[in-house]
Design an enzyme around this catalytic site. Structure first.
Site, PDB file in Angstrom:
ATOM      1  CE1 TYR A 152      -5.807 -11.313  -1.868  1.00 42.36           C
ATOM      2  CE2 TYR A 152      -3.589 -11.790  -1.081  1.00 42.36           C
ATOM      3  CZ  TYR A 152      -4.856 -11.260  -0.871  1.00 42.36           C
ATOM      4  OH  TYR A 152      -5.156 -10.670   0.329  1.00 42.36           O
ATOM      5  NE  ARG A 199       6.092 -12.183   9.025  1.00 43.46           N
ATOM      6  CZ  ARG A 199       5.930 -10.871   9.041  1.00 43.46           C
ATOM      7  NH1 ARG A 199       6.978 -10.084   9.195  1.00 43.46           N
ATOM      8  NH2 ARG A 199       4.737 -10.337   8.890  1.00 43.46           N
ATOM      9  NE  ARG A 209      -8.099 -13.324   6.049  1.00 40.83           N
ATOM     10  CZ  ARG A 209      -7.585 -12.438   5.245  1.00 40.83           C
ATOM     11  NH1 ARG A 209      -6.313 -12.394   5.016  1.00 40.83           N
ATOM     12  NH2 ARG A 209      -8.364 -11.576   4.661  1.00 40.83           N
ATOM     13  CG  PHE A 269       9.418   5.048   0.952  1.00 48.97           C
ATOM     14  CD1 PHE A 269       8.571   4.901   2.042  1.00 48.97           C
ATOM     15  CD2 PHE A 269       8.922   4.763  -0.317  1.00 48.97           C
ATOM     16  CE1 PHE A 269       7.262   4.477   1.876  1.00 48.97           C
ATOM     17  CE2 PHE A 269       7.612   4.336  -0.499  1.00 48.97           C
ATOM     18  CZ  PHE A 269       6.780   4.185   0.604  1.00 48.97           C
TER      19      PHE A 269
HETATM   20  C1  PS7 Z   1       1.314   3.061   0.358  1.00 49.23           C
HETATM   21  C2  PS7 Z   1       3.535   2.707   1.547  1.00 49.23           C
HETATM   22  C3  PS7 Z   1       8.337   0.850  -3.105  1.00 49.23           C
HETATM   23  C4  PS7 Z   1       7.845   0.586  -5.607  1.00 49.23           C
HETATM   24  C5  PS7 Z   1      -1.680  -1.263   3.720  1.00 49.23           C
HETATM   25  C6  PS7 Z   1       5.092  -1.032  -0.118  1.00 49.23           C
HETATM   26  C7  PS7 Z   1      -1.616  -5.490   3.534  1.00 49.23           C
HETATM   27  C8  PS7 Z   1       3.304  -6.283   2.090  1.00 49.23           C
HETATM   28  O1  PS7 Z   1       0.135  -9.238   6.734  1.00 49.23           O
HETATM   29  O2  PS7 Z   1       1.180  -4.677   7.029  1.00 49.23           O
HETATM   30  O3  PS7 Z   1      -1.547  -7.419   6.666  1.00 49.23           O
HETATM   31  O4  PS7 Z   1       0.204  -7.410   8.436  1.00 49.23           O
HETATM   32  O5  PS7 Z   1       2.978  -6.399   7.172  1.00 49.23           O
HETATM   33  C9  PS7 Z   1       1.835   0.960   1.622  1.00 49.23           C
HETATM   34  C10 PS7 Z   1       6.896  -1.001  -4.027  1.00 49.23           C
HETATM   35  C11 PS7 Z   1      -1.437  -2.212   1.435  1.00 49.23           C
HETATM   36  C12 PS7 Z   1       3.849  -3.021  -0.928  1.00 49.23           C
HETATM   37  C13 PS7 Z   1      -0.176  -5.233   1.528  1.00 49.23           C
HETATM   38  C14 PS7 Z   1       0.502   0.352   1.448  1.00 49.23           C
HETATM   39  C15 PS7 Z   1       6.558  -1.579  -2.727  1.00 49.23           C
HETATM   40  C16 PS7 Z   1      -2.710  -2.968   1.529  1.00 49.23           C
HETATM   41  C17 PS7 Z   1       3.391  -3.393   0.431  1.00 49.23           C
HETATM   42  C18 PS7 Z   1       0.430  -0.850   2.326  1.00 49.23           C
HETATM   43  C19 PS7 Z   1       5.047  -1.701  -2.604  1.00 49.23           C
HETATM   44  C20 PS7 Z   1      -2.543  -4.489   1.280  1.00 49.23           C
HETATM   45  C21 PS7 Z   1       2.032  -4.326   4.196  1.00 49.23           C
HETATM   46  C22 PS7 Z   1       2.499  -4.645   0.404  1.00 49.23           C
HETATM   47  O6  PS7 Z   1       2.383  -5.506   4.940  1.00 49.23           O
HETATM   48  O7  PS7 Z   1       0.788  -6.955   6.046  1.00 49.23           O
HETATM   49  C23 PS7 Z   1       2.190   2.183   1.187  1.00 49.23           C
HETATM   50  C24 PS7 Z   1       7.653   0.089  -4.210  1.00 49.23           C
HETATM   51  C25 PS7 Z   1      -0.938  -1.471   2.454  1.00 49.23           C
HETATM   52  C26 PS7 Z   1       4.636  -1.975  -1.183  1.00 49.23           C
HETATM   53  C27 PS7 Z   1      -1.398  -5.096   2.101  1.00 49.23           C
HETATM   54  C28 PS7 Z   1       1.029  -5.467   2.286  1.00 49.23           C
HETATM   55  C29 PS7 Z   1       1.745  -4.424   2.802  1.00 49.23           C
HETATM   56  C30 PS7 Z   1       2.287  -5.246   1.797  1.00 49.23           C
HETATM   57  P1  PS7 Z   1      -0.139  -7.791   7.036  1.00 49.23           P
HETATM   58  P2  PS7 Z   1       1.863  -5.833   6.390  1.00 49.23           P
HETATM   59 MN    MN Z   2      -5.378  -8.393   3.705  1.00 52.55          MN
HETATM   60 MN    MN Z   3       2.338  -7.338   9.336  1.00 53.44          MN
END
Ligand code: PS7
Ligand code: MN
Ligand code: MN
Ligand code: MN
Ligand code: MN
Ligand code: MN
Length: 351
Positions: A152, A199, A209, A269
């Protein structure tokens, strides 16, 4: 006419950065600071995945509607004019989907190489989310095994690590090799996602969920929600430390990935969210508050971490600081004590 078209494009792009500010607490600032070559592609990548996650998270959409949306989201981003106003009024990111046509227009203006990475990752993530929403890899309402938990987290975060690495390589700002090591790129995402899932125990439970794997929590309680009971507080403490132990295993890959970066804006970043995650992990460790409320690192602490995350030496120093906090909170009476000590020792060796 050309001038008018440019103006319209400028407005659209502005709108996308407004969506970014609106929907992201943590990513808006770091994305805005990226080099010109990457900024728009990663902003759009974020907004596309945020749109997809809004569909996944919205428990008011029936599965009958949700599954096909998730499974075809990679096609939707090529459909000029598409938007969606049927999701729940409480959903905080609703407006993004209502005006999604603006994101689609900007997506279609990206270089084809960036478009391909974004649609490829969107396809895989959407299909993975749909499988889990449909009840696969679950036992009752809970994610079943640790393997299912890893899968997941791969779908919703590890794939983001893949896609970002592909975009960095494609941009020429980083070595092509950054996109070759899939395990490290995956673990960059897993570290953020797993920490977020620990968290957000309470928030996710209240939304119906359960992301903690049964294979872990069933060692401590018979029902997932029973972790909140005062009479189970010791078991709950040990269960959360088993979850923290599970996350600690990816820390060496996170530090190794970061040490391979060259471009300053890419480094910031990538590093800032990871540094926030280790601080969050130290905060949630041995902390029963996770079962009752939303906890967050203090604003002042976050500000300090963001401004320090500009080079590898500082990042390693910050990781050391929080690993020490975890080590000091590690309790010899906890059944996970020894394994946590060993995981910390292994990280120490890497550093
Ligand atoms: C394309 C920057 C840097 C190699 C929307 C960044 C939600 C933790 O619990 O919003 O829903 O509030 O706090 C980001 C690797 C993904 C993983 C995943 C896309 C790092 C859709 C972030 C972010 C890879 C599914 C946001 C994974 O947490 O969650 C871009 C390198 C999105 C990264 C989701 C979660 C992100 C997450 P909540 P949050
Ligand atoms: Mn989600
Ligand atoms: Mn969040
Ligand atoms: Mn979400
Ligand atoms: Mn969450
Ligand atoms: Mn959330």
């Amino acid at each position: 006419l050309n001038h008018q078209k440019t103006m319209a494009n400028d407005e659209q792009k502005k709108k996308c950065y407004q969506f970014l500010d609106m929907t992201s607490r943590s990513f808006a600032a770091v994305i805005q600071e990226l080099d010109d070559e990457l900024r728009d592609a990663i902003c759009i990548f974020y907004l596309v995945l945020r749109g997809l996650d809004t569909v996944e998270d919205d428990m008011t959409i029936s599965l009958e509607k949700k599954l096909p949306l998730l499974r075809s989201f990679d096609k939707i981003i090529y459909q000029r004019g598409w938007n969606f106003n049927e999701n729940g009024p409480n959903e905080k990111d609703r407006e993004l989907l209502v005006q999604f046509d603006v994101v689609i227009e900007e997506f279609l203006r990206l270089k084809p190489g960036y478009q391909r990475v974004i649609s490829d990752i969107t396809e895989k993530m959407g299909k993975g989310m749909a499988d889990y929403a449909a009840g696969e890899h679950r036992e009752n309402t809970s994610v079943a095994t640790i393997k299912d938990f890893d899968l997941y987290c791969h779908y919703v975060a590890g794939l983001v690590g893949y896609g970002l690495s592909d975009i960095f390589a494609e941009s020429g700002l980083e070595d092509k090799s950054i996109a070759k090591d899939k395990v490290k790129a995956n673990n960059m995402g897993l570290f953020l996602q797993k920490t977020n899932i620990i968290r957000d125990y309470r928030e996710d439970l209240d939304d119906g969920r359960q992301f903690w794997p049964r294979e872990i929590w069933a060692n401590y309680v018979t029902e997932f929600k029973d972790l909140t009971l005062p009479s189970n507080s010791e078991k709950a403490r040990h269960c959360s430390s088993a979850m923290v132990l599970n996350v600690l295993h990816v820390v060496p890959d996170v530090l190794s990935y970061l040490s391979n970066l060259h471009n300053q804006s890419v480094f910031n970043f990538c590093a800032i969210p990871q540094v926030m995650a280790i601080a969050t992990l130290a905060l949630v460790f041995n902390n029963l508050d996770i079962y009752h409320k939303n906890i967050k690192i203090r604003k002042g602490e976050a500000v300090r971490l963001i401004s320090a995350s500009t080079n590898m030496d500082n990042v390693v120093e910050i990781f050391r600081e929080y690993l020490k906090v975890i080590s000091q909170k590690n309790d010899p009476l906890d059944p996970n004590f020894l394994e946590i000590s060993m995981a910390l020792g292994k990280i120490e060796q890497w550093i």
